[in-house]
Design a protein around this motif. Structure first.
Motif, PDB file in Angstrom:
ATOM      1  N   SER A 103       0.840  -1.186   0.000  1.00  0.00           N
ATOM      2  CA  SER A 103       0.000   0.000   0.000  1.00  0.00           C
ATOM      3  C   SER A 103       0.875   1.234   0.000  1.00  0.00           C
ATOM      4  O   SER A 103       2.026   1.205   0.460  1.00  0.00           O
ATOM      5  CB  SER A 103      -0.902   0.004   1.236  1.00  0.00           C
ATOM      6  OG  SER A 103      -0.128   0.129   2.419  1.00  0.00           O
ATOM      7  N   LYS A 149      -3.691  -2.095  -6.873  1.00  0.00           N
ATOM      8  CA  LYS A 149      -3.465  -2.820  -5.615  1.00  0.00           C
ATOM      9  C   LYS A 149      -4.776  -2.886  -4.825  1.00  0.00           C
ATOM     10  O   LYS A 149      -4.924  -2.235  -3.789  1.00  0.00           O
ATOM     11  CB  LYS A 149      -2.363  -2.112  -4.814  1.00  0.00           C
ATOM     12  CG  LYS A 149      -1.001  -2.161  -5.499  1.00  0.00           C
ATOM     13  CD  LYS A 149       0.079  -1.435  -4.713  1.00  0.00           C
ATOM     14  CE  LYS A 149       0.143   0.024  -5.059  1.00  0.00           C
ATOM     15  NZ  LYS A 149       1.338   0.697  -4.444  1.00  0.00           N
ATOM     16  N   THR A 166      -5.295  -3.223  -0.895  1.00  0.00           N
ATOM     17  CA  THR A 166      -4.826  -2.196   0.034  1.00  0.00           C
ATOM     18  C   THR A 166      -5.956  -1.258   0.438  1.00  0.00           C
ATOM     19  O   THR A 166      -7.063  -1.303  -0.100  1.00  0.00           O
ATOM     20  CB  THR A 166      -3.683  -1.371  -0.591  1.00  0.00           C
ATOM     21  OG1 THR A 166      -4.207  -0.579  -1.677  1.00  0.00           O
ATOM     22  CG2 THR A 166      -2.560  -2.269  -1.115  1.00  0.00           C
TER      23      THR A 166
END
Length: 201
Positions: free
Chosen positions: A78, A175, A178
Motif C-alpha cells: 500500500s 493494488k 490495500t
C-alpha cells in the motif's frame, strides 16, 4: 492559535523529511502534507494532548503520502506502508533507534485506518484526524476558523482534489488488496471535491 506559533522541528530527521517531501511531492501534495502536520498539531492543542513526540509527528506527516509518488510507488505494498518504509530508512540514517523508526512506519500506516484510538497511538490518532480533515473534510469546525483560513492562505489546496483523487484511484486499481480501495469505495473522490476547505479563502 496562530500559524506562527507552530514551529517545525529542526532536527536532522525533520530537515531531511522536509527536503525529501519538497523534492518529490508536487506543489499540491507538498502543501497537503504540511497542512496535515499543522492540523495535527492544532488538534493536539484543541484536545489538550500534551505527551506528544512532535518530531515523530512532523516526520510522519511530511512523509505520509510519499508512497503515492512515482519514485516511491511500491509494486505490491500500500502507498502508506511504502511511505512508512521511506520514513524508516530516513530516520535510521538520522540516528533514530530501530524502535523509534518503526514508530514512524506505524503512524504513517495508521493514518489510513478508519480511526485510531489515542490511547493506543496518539501520533497515529492525530495524523489520522488531520488527514481526515484535509482529504475528506471530517471535523471541519473543530479548529479555530481564523487559524484554518491562515493555514489555507499560506498553503493553498491547489489541485489536491483532482491529483490525490486520481492517485488513490490508480492505487486501488493496481493494488485492490490495500486501503486505497476502501477509500475509493468510500467516496474519497467526491469527498475531496466537496471538502469544505475547498471553499475557504
Amino acid at each position: 492559535m496562530r500559524l506562527a506559533d507552530l514551529t517545525p522541528p529542526s532536527s536532522p530527521a525533520a530537515v531531511a523529511a522536509r527536503d525529501i517531501a519538497t523534492r518529490y511531492h508536487s506543489p499540491s501534495l507538498l502543501n497537503h502534507v504540511v497542512r496535515s502536520w499543522l492540523w495535527a498539531e492544532a488538534f493536539a492543542i484543541v484536545e489538550g494532548r500534551d505527551e506528544i513526540d512532535h518530531e515523530l509527528l512532523y516526520v510522519s506527516a511530511l512523509l505520509h503520502d510519499i508512497g503515492i509518488v512515482p519514485a516511491f510507488d511500491n509494486a505490491s505494498l500500500s502507498y502508506e506502508e511504502a511511505g512508512g518504509h521511506v520514513a524508516v530508512a530516513l530516520t535510521a540514517g538520522a540516528g533514530w533507534s530501530a524502535e523509534r523508526s518503526d514508530r514512524a512506519l506505524d503512524v504513517i500506516v495508521r493514518h489510513n485506518w478508519p480511526s485510531v484510538d489515542p490511547a493506543f497511538d496518539i501520533e497515529g490518532h492525530l495524523l489520522e484526524i488531520a488527514t481526515g480533515l484535509d482529504i475528506s473534510g471530517a471535523r471541519p469546525d473543530a479548529l479555530p476558523e481564523e487559524f484554518v483560513r491562515e493555514v489555507l492562505v499560506a498553503y493553498p489546496r491547489l489541485d489536491l482534489a483532482a491529483e490525490f483523487g486520481a492517485g488513490v484511484v490508480d492505487q486501488a486499481r493496481r493494488k485492490p488488496h490495500t486501503a486505497a480501495l476502501r477509500l475509493v469505495d468510500g467516496g474519497v473522490v467526491d469527498k475531496l471535491r466537496n471538502n469544505p476547505l475547498e471553499r475557504v479563502g
